[in-house]
Design a protein around this motif. Structure first.
Motif, PDB file in Angstrom:
ATOM      1  N   TYR A  20      36.073  47.787  48.807  1.00  0.00           N
ATOM      2  CA  TYR A  20      35.755  46.617  47.981  1.00  0.00           C
ATOM      3  C   TYR A  20      37.070  45.969  47.540  1.00  0.00           C
ATOM      4  N   SER A  21      37.408  44.878  48.184  1.00  0.00           N
ATOM      5  CA  SER A  21      38.733  44.269  48.044  1.00  0.00           C
ATOM      6  C   SER A  21      38.794  43.255  46.902  1.00  0.00           C
ATOM      7  N   SER A  22      39.926  43.258  46.178  1.00  0.00           N
ATOM      8  CA  SER A  22      40.225  42.208  45.199  1.00  0.00           C
ATOM      9  C   SER A  22      40.938  41.037  45.849  1.00  0.00           C
ATOM     10  N   ALA A  23      41.516  41.259  47.027  1.00  0.00           N
ATOM     11  CA  ALA A  23      42.355  40.234  47.663  1.00  0.00           C
ATOM     12  C   ALA A  23      41.566  39.305  48.573  1.00  0.00           C
ATOM     13  N   LEU A  24      40.531  39.812  49.223  1.00  0.00           N
ATOM     14  CA  LEU A  24      39.837  39.002  50.237  1.00  0.00           C
ATOM     15  C   LEU A  24      39.337  37.684  49.679  1.00  0.00           C
ATOM     16  N   GLY A  25      38.671  37.727  48.517  1.00  0.00           N
ATOM     17  CA  GLY A  25      38.134  36.492  47.920  1.00  0.00           C
ATOM     18  C   GLY A  25      38.495  36.357  46.459  1.00  0.00           C
ATOM     19  N   ARG A  64      32.472  49.482  23.910  1.00  0.00           N
ATOM     20  CA  ARG A  64      31.318  49.738  24.795  1.00  0.00           C
ATOM     21  C   ARG A  64      30.223  48.707  24.528  1.00  0.00           C
ATOM     22  N   TRP A  65      29.975  48.470  23.256  1.00  0.00           N
ATOM     23  CA  TRP A  65      28.895  47.578  22.834  1.00  0.00           C
ATOM     24  C   TRP A  65      29.177  46.134  23.240  1.00  0.00           C
ATOM     25  N   HIS A  66      30.426  45.728  23.117  1.00  0.00           N
ATOM     26  CA  HIS A  66      30.798  44.327  23.380  1.00  0.00           C
ATOM     27  C   HIS A  66      32.061  44.301  24.254  1.00  0.00           C
ATOM     28  N   PRO A  67      31.909  44.536  25.561  1.00  0.00           N
ATOM     29  CA  PRO A  67      33.088  44.486  26.429  1.00  0.00           C
ATOM     30  C   PRO A  67      33.638  43.062  26.489  1.00  0.00           C
ATOM     31  N   PRO A  68      34.958  42.889  26.472  1.00  0.00           N
ATOM     32  CA  PRO A  68      35.498  41.528  26.486  1.00  0.00           C
ATOM     33  C   PRO A  68      35.229  40.780  27.791  1.00  0.00           C
ATOM     34  N   VAL A  69      35.125  41.518  28.893  1.00  0.00           N
ATOM     35  CA  VAL A  69      34.878  40.899  30.204  1.00  0.00           C
ATOM     36  C   VAL A  69      33.507  41.344  30.700  1.00  0.00           C
ATOM     37  N   LEU A  70      32.699  40.392  31.136  1.00  0.00           N
ATOM     38  CA  LEU A  70      31.335  40.675  31.563  1.00  0.00           C
ATOM     39  C   LEU A  70      31.249  41.086  33.026  1.00  0.00           C
ATOM     40  N   THR A  71      32.037  40.439  33.879  1.00  0.00           N
ATOM     41  CA  THR A  71      31.918  40.659  35.322  1.00  0.00           C
ATOM     42  C   THR A  71      33.290  40.629  35.989  1.00  0.00           C
ATOM     43  N   PHE A  72      33.393  41.347  37.106  1.00  0.00           N
ATOM     44  CA  PHE A  72      34.511  41.173  38.040  1.00  0.00           C
ATOM     45  C   PHE A  72      33.956  41.239  39.451  1.00  0.00           C
ATOM     46  N   ARG A  73      34.552  40.461  40.321  1.00  0.00           N
ATOM     47  CA  ARG A  73      34.055  40.358  41.693  1.00  0.00           C
ATOM     48  C   ARG A  73      34.992  41.106  42.659  1.00  0.00           C
ATOM     49  N   ARG A  74      34.401  41.713  43.664  1.00  0.00           N
ATOM     50  CA  ARG A  74      35.106  42.267  44.813  1.00  0.00           C
ATOM     51  C   ARG A  74      34.452  41.692  46.070  1.00  0.00           C
ATOM     52  N   THR A  75      35.071  41.911  47.210  1.00  0.00           N
ATOM     53  CA  THR A  75      34.499  41.483  48.486  1.00  0.00           C
ATOM     54  C   THR A  75      34.466  42.679  49.429  1.00  0.00           C
ATOM     55  N   ALA A  76      33.315  42.927  50.050  1.00  0.00           N
ATOM     56  CA  ALA A  76      33.189  44.066  50.967  1.00  0.00           C
ATOM     57  C   ALA A  76      34.076  43.852  52.187  1.00  0.00           C
ATOM     58  N   VAL A  77      34.877  44.865  52.499  1.00  0.00           N
ATOM     59  CA  VAL A  77      35.807  44.786  53.635  1.00  0.00           C
ATOM     60  C   VAL A  77      35.085  45.128  54.941  1.00  0.00           C
ATOM     61  N   THR A  78      34.149  46.062  54.866  1.00  0.00           N
ATOM     62  CA  THR A  78      33.384  46.497  56.037  1.00  0.00           C
ATOM     63  C   THR A  78      31.912  46.593  55.637  1.00  0.00           C
ATOM     64  N   ASP A  79      31.048  46.730  56.628  1.00  0.00           N
ATOM     65  CA  ASP A  79      29.643  47.030  56.326  1.00  0.00           C
ATOM     66  C   ASP A  79      29.591  48.375  55.610  1.00  0.00           C
ATOM     67  N   THR A  80      28.783  48.450  54.560  1.00  0.00           N
ATOM     68  CA  THR A  80      28.704  49.688  53.789  1.00  0.00           C
ATOM     69  C   THR A  80      27.327  49.787  53.156  1.00  0.00           C
ATOM     70  N   VAL A  81      27.068  50.896  52.488  1.00  0.00           N
ATOM     71  CA  VAL A  81      25.814  51.087  51.756  1.00  0.00           C
ATOM     72  C   VAL A  81      26.174  51.468  50.329  1.00  0.00           C
ATOM     73  N   LEU A  82      25.583  50.764  49.357  1.00  0.00           N
ATOM     74  CA  LEU A  82      25.844  51.032  47.945  1.00  0.00           C
ATOM     75  C   LEU A  82      24.503  51.196  47.245  1.00  0.00           C
ATOM     76  N   ALA A  83      24.293  52.368  46.658  1.00  0.00           N
ATOM     77  CA  ALA A  83      23.024  52.678  45.963  1.00  0.00           C
ATOM     78  C   ALA A  83      21.826  52.378  46.856  1.00  0.00           C
ATOM     79  N   GLY A  84      21.947  52.725  48.137  1.00  0.00           N
ATOM     80  CA  GLY A  84      20.845  52.543  49.081  1.00  0.00           C
ATOM     81  C   GLY A  84      20.728  51.141  49.647  1.00  0.00           C
ATOM     82  N   GLN A  85      21.549  50.209  49.180  1.00  0.00           N
ATOM     83  CA  GLN A  85      21.478  48.821  49.645  1.00  0.00           C
ATOM     84  C   GLN A  85      22.558  48.565  50.700  1.00  0.00           C
TER      85      GLN A  85
END
Length: 431
Positions: A67-72, A306-327
């Motif tokens: 899961y790349s930070s650089a690709l996108g 924990r209750w109020h994280p300053p950042v809600l989301t961060f994005r990665r980009t899949a480098v290869t086909d993979t399976v995550l939590a069955g998806q």
């Protein structure tokens, strides 16, 4: 999958993180496809996978090979392809060196480790701890003024305390002269508040909003970073910019670090601090436990994060086909981790919607995990701890005097206004 909750729309977050929807996604579809429609003038995108369980969020953050930070880069919205090489100069949008060769179009491997080492030398716990006395004086001054100047007993903790507290502490640490500190706030709001209607975007010639992270929008900040670095070479001091200016960073790297530290360093505390007071204002029992010493400030700070994280989301980009939590996730798909959801995952946190200031262990992901874990976490914790210690000394028990106003953003968990008043009988006006 159209019956799944939509956790993309930034307008929804004006009412706070959608915890009921997060819970449904964790239960039914922990890696759920989200449509990325046009919103607030920003163009539609291809969609992304929302990752909502704690274990899966940690797995994504700890596996930069898959899961790349650089690709996108690391924002949900795709950057302009022409801007991507520029955006990859920032450590946040690079990947650590993999053991196997990088995939095509994936930049910045060799730089991440080197840059993180260089900036870590400047951002030492020892250096940040030396600012503790100044941080405490600032907390005391701002809280005292807010208490003494409260009309009808009501003060706005954000506009009177936490915005200035975060900004001025960061300016001290960076070594930004007092006369220039307003610039830091202006640049931060431009980058962080770009989805909020109160911060109208700059429009380009095509009438579309201009990405606030594009080279054109950052030119002024970068020029300032070079001026400040030149000044620190002539007039060195005990601050981050002096350390970086005398280090091995190239000009472009130094500019990007100034950008990263200015925005991330300011907004982490600027978002987390009022979030903690909001949680305590709504829970008199937790507030009393803190005042009576039944909960320590250090563990309380972790629970409030924990209750109020300053950042809600961060994005990665899949480098290869993979399976995550069955998806099944395909190469090139966007994979977005949801910190506030992970922090409320029942699989990890007992009674996650209960504010427990003595919670231990507390493996929240509010500062991320893996190779991109927040470099400034030590300084952020120091500021939050000192602020709560001084609030216990200076403020009476408090409650909300009206609803908070939140930032319209699916990225930063920001609060723009937090009216507080004393909570004892006959204290202040009731709202």
């Amino acid at each position: 999958m159209s019956d799944l909750p939509d956790v993309f729309d930034p307008r929804r977050y004006a009412a706070g993180p959608p915890h009921d929807d997060y819970r449904e996604l964790r239960e039914r579809h922990p890696v759920a496809w989200q449509e990325e429609y046009e919103v607030l003038g920003w163009p539609a995108g291809p969609g992304f996978w929302a990752v909502t369980r704690h274990a899966d969020v940690v797995r994504v953050l700890k596996d930069p090979v898959t899961y790349s930070s650089a690709l996108g880069a690391t924002q949900i919205r795709d950057p302009d392809p022409d801007d991507l090489p520029f955006i990859r100069r920032m450590m946040l949008n690079q990947d650590p060196s993999p053991s196997s060769p990088p995939g095509p179009g994936r930049g910045g491997h060799h730089d991440h480790g080197r840059l993180r080492r260089l900036v870590s030398r400047a951002f030492t716990p020892g250096r940040t701890d030396r600012f503790a006395a100044a941080v405490r004086t600032r907390a005391r001054t701002l809280l005292g003024a807010a208490r003494d100047g409260a009309e009808d007993g009501v003060s706005d903790l954000v506009t009177e305390v936490t915005d200035d507290y975060a900004l001025l502490n960061l300016a001290d640490l960076l070594g930004v002269p007092g006369s220039d500190r307003g610039l830091l706030l202006e640049w931060t709001e431009r980058v962080i508040g770009y989805q909020d209607p109160d911060e109208p975007p700059v429009l380009g010639p095509d009438g579309r909003p201009v990405n606030p992270r594009s080279p054109a929008m950052l030119r002024e900040m970068f020029a300032y970073a070079q001026e400040l670095a030149a000044y620190k070479r002539r007039e060195p001091a005990d601050d981050i910019m002096t350390a970086l200016a005398h280090g091995e960073l190239g000009d472009a790297e130094l500019e990007m670090f100034f950008f990263l530290l200015t925005v991330a360093g300011n907004d982490t505390v600027r978002a987390a601090a009022p979030g903690g007071f909001l949680a305590l204002a709504g829970d008199p029992g937790a507030q009393r436990a803190l005042r009576d010493g039944e909960a320590g400030v250090d563990s309380a700070v972790e629970e409030l994060l924990r209750w109020h994280p300053p950042v809600l989301t961060f994005r990665r980009t899949a480098v290869t086909d993979t399976v995550l939590a069955g998806q099944r996730v395909r190469s090139g798909d966007k994979v977005v981790v949801f910190h506030a959801s992970a922090n409320h995952d029942e699989r990890v946190f007992a009674h996650p919607h209960r504010l427990d200031l003595t919670r231990a262990p507390n493996p929240h992901v509010s500062f991320g995990d893996g190779p991109h874990v927040c470099l400034g976490a030590h300084f952020a914790r120091l500021q939050l701890r000192v602020l709560h210690e001084e609030a216990l000394r200076l403020l009476p028990p408090y409650t909300l005097a009206g609803p908070p106003r939140r930032l319209v953003s699916h990225f930063v968990n920001g609060i723009k206004s937090l009216p507080l008043e004393p909570s004892g009988p006959g204290r202040g006006r009731r709202g």
